[in-house]
Design an enzyme around this catalytic site. Sequence first.
Site, PDB file in Angstrom:
ATOM      1  N   GLU A 110       0.907  -1.309  -0.011  1.00 37.39           N
ATOM      2  CA  GLU A 110       0.053   0.065   0.087  1.00 37.39           C
ATOM      3  C   GLU A 110       0.869   1.372  -0.059  1.00 37.39           C
ATOM      4  O   GLU A 110       0.702   2.092   0.912  1.00 37.39           O
ATOM      5  CB  GLU A 110      -1.070   0.111   1.223  1.00 37.39           C
ATOM      6  CG  GLU A 110      -1.870  -1.204   1.013  1.00 37.39           C
ATOM      7  CD  GLU A 110      -3.097  -1.106   1.811  1.00 37.39           C
ATOM      8  OE1 GLU A 110      -3.232  -0.328   2.783  1.00 37.39           O
ATOM      9  OE2 GLU A 110      -3.935  -1.970   1.657  1.00 37.39           O
ATOM     10  N   GLU A 127      -4.506  -9.002  -1.290  1.00 38.60           N
ATOM     11  CA  GLU A 127      -5.130  -8.555   0.091  1.00 38.60           C
ATOM     12  C   GLU A 127      -6.575  -7.994   0.002  1.00 38.60           C
ATOM     13  O   GLU A 127      -7.075  -7.333  -0.791  1.00 38.60           O
ATOM     14  CB  GLU A 127      -4.221  -7.198   0.537  1.00 38.60           C
ATOM     15  CG  GLU A 127      -4.436  -7.087   2.028  1.00 38.60           C
ATOM     16  CD  GLU A 127      -3.716  -5.943   2.428  1.00 38.60           C
ATOM     17  OE1 GLU A 127      -4.293  -4.902   3.383  1.00 38.60           O
ATOM     18  OE2 GLU A 127      -2.688  -5.836   2.124  1.00 38.60           O
TER      19      GLU A 127
END
Length: 191
Positions: A78, A182
Amino acid sequence: IPLLRRVLAMSKRPLLLFASPWTAPAWMKSNGDVRGKGTLKGKAGDKYHKTWAKYFIKFLDEYAKRNVTFWAVTAQNEPLAGLFTPPQAPTIAFTAAQQRDFIAQDLGPALARSPHRTRLLMLDDQRIHLPHWAKVVLGNATAARYVAGLAIHWYLDAIVPPAWTLEATHKLFPDHFLLYTEACTGFFMFR
């Protein structure tokens, strides 16, 4: 490692493991902390970026000594969340251009020189960042040759239709796979 060994021994087929970093050590980050908003100090090609790439290789080396190999690594977990994350979360912020340059100048060459056949995945963030992120990174021939695929998270999928992101990216870069890496339920507290 003991848990991974048990899982690998129990599996009837080979498992493909991948790893994704959350943060570099504090001394490498612009904010001097493993938590919160910060980037790697300097710019791609410098001592901080080269050292961070060496961390990846050292990680793979140490696991390999214990007979655990990784199918892939991502350049950063991220990377855009690093701009918006709560102050206590460990992260490194990257823009698409910063990730491109880190892959092209540091991480890609380090992995290619290493004895590991570990693939490199890019993005490892929300699908809404496609196809822009792919255009920036894979639009660079040097970075593209090191990248096997795009890692994607699903949390904000309801915002943008798959045709605008997954399909558009696949059409632009059909030789790079797209992999959801994810997801979880309960992400939105009000649901």
